[in-house]
Design an enzyme around this catalytic site. Structure first.
Site, PDB file in Angstrom:
ATOM      1  N   ARG A  37       0.411  -1.093  -0.281  1.00 53.87           N
ATOM      2  CA  ARG A  37       0.127   0.677  -0.356  1.00 53.87           C
ATOM      3  C   ARG A  37       0.823   1.706  -0.326  1.00 53.87           C
ATOM      4  NH1 ARG A  37      -3.463   3.136   4.262  1.00 53.87           N
ATOM      5  NH2 ARG A  37      -5.503   3.511   3.237  1.00 53.87           N
ATOM      6  N   ILE A  63      -7.652   7.978  -1.295  1.00 50.79           N
ATOM      7  CA  ILE A  63      -7.406   5.833  -1.113  1.00 50.79           C
ATOM      8  C   ILE A  63      -7.754   5.634  -0.001  1.00 50.79           C
ATOM      9  CG2 ILE A  63      -5.089   6.597   0.509  1.00 50.79           C
ATOM     10  CD1 ILE A  63      -4.199   3.694  -0.685  1.00 50.79           C
ATOM     11  N   SER A  64      -8.655   4.569  -0.046  1.00 51.21           N
ATOM     12  CA  SER A  64      -9.533   4.315   0.933  1.00 51.21           C
ATOM     13  C   SER A  64      -9.038   3.807   2.082  1.00 51.21           C
ATOM     14  CB  SER A  64     -11.336   3.187   0.406  1.00 51.21           C
ATOM     15  OG  SER A  64     -11.611   3.764  -0.422  1.00 51.21           O
ATOM     16  N   HIS A  65      -9.478   4.038   3.621  1.00 52.91           N
ATOM     17  CA  HIS A  65      -9.450   2.879   4.435  1.00 52.91           C
ATOM     18  C   HIS A  65      -8.917   1.646   4.818  1.00 52.91           C
ATOM     19  CE1 HIS A  65     -11.393   6.423   6.735  1.00 52.91           C
ATOM     20  NE2 HIS A  65     -10.544   5.816   7.316  1.00 52.91           N
ATOM     21  N   PRO A  66      -8.359   0.615   4.686  1.00 50.79           N
ATOM     22  CA  PRO A  66      -7.527  -0.321   4.099  1.00 50.79           C
ATOM     23  C   PRO A  66      -9.331  -1.365   4.658  1.00 50.79           C
ATOM     24  CG  PRO A  66      -5.797   0.074   5.227  1.00 50.79           C
ATOM     25  CD  PRO A  66      -6.940   1.485   5.576  1.00 50.79           C
TER      26      PRO A  66
END
Length: 213
Positions: A37, A63-66
């Site tokens: 990431r 970028i979204s939260h994992p």
């Protein structure tokens, strides 16, 4: 583009966190343990890449939260060689996770800056979607339909009918709906005209804009 032992160790800690937050699908966890990431982020965020946080990636996108990536991916219930349409390529991180799981990925991005970046960057890491398209996610990608799964990575004000139409019977659409926050929805196509709907609580996404292209 280094993926050091330190990065790999931080990813393992992230996987433990995702398990603690309820992610159970081993294939999802394995894929996210493989995808670096930190390489999808600006270098100034590298030290924080494996925290459960969203980060800006340019063009007013994030970028979204994992956990969000893992949650949406788990809802897809992917099998190897499933044909998946992703609405919102962004930096390509979700795309890479889907490819790690053995999916055949078609991805649409409406922001030209992000589209160009992802098209160049994903192959450098060995990730090759079937198609990466610059276009309007509300229209889907009828040329390659029907899809086993469709995942939308931006907050939509409603469910675009073309996306429902492009699902296979038995196919799954995962889409966050609403303003801020959004409610995560899962639609499963049960017949030519029928869909089963489930909801899964609140999430936060950047908005899915109409008439961009």
């Amino acid at each position: 583009m280094k993926d050091s032992f330190k990065h790999q160790g931080l990813r393992k800690q992230l996987i433990t966190l995702l398990k603690d937050k309820g992610i159970e699908n081993n294939d999802v966890l394995k894929a996210m343990n493989k995808v670096p990431r930190h390489l999808f982020l600006d270098s100034s965020f590298e030290a924080h890449a494996y925290q459960n946080k969203a980060f800006p990636i340019g063009a007013d996108q994030t970028i979204s939260h994992p956990f969000t990536v893992a949650f949406q991916t788990e809802l897809l219930q992917l099998k190897p060689n499933d044909v998946v349409l992703e609405i919102g390529t962004g930096c390509g991180y979700q795309t890479a996770v889907l490819l790690e799981m053995g999916a055949k990925v078609f991805s649409i991005e409406r922001q030209q800056e992000l589209f160009k970046k992802a098209k160049l960057f994903l192959p450098k890491l060995g990730y090759r979607p079937k198609q990466l398209i610059f276009g309007d996610g509300y229209k889907g990608l009828p040329d390659y339909a029907p899809y086993d799964s469709i995942v939308v990575t931006a907050g939509a004000p409603y469910v675009p009918k073309p996306l429902l139409a492009q699902l296979k019977i038995g196919g799954r659409l995962v889409i966050p709906i609403g303003n801020d926050p959004q409610i995560m929805h899962l639609y499963v196509r049960t017949s030519e005209k029928e869909f089963k709907k489930e909801t899964f609580g609140e999430f936060r996404f950047v908005p899915m804009l109409e008439n961009k292209n």
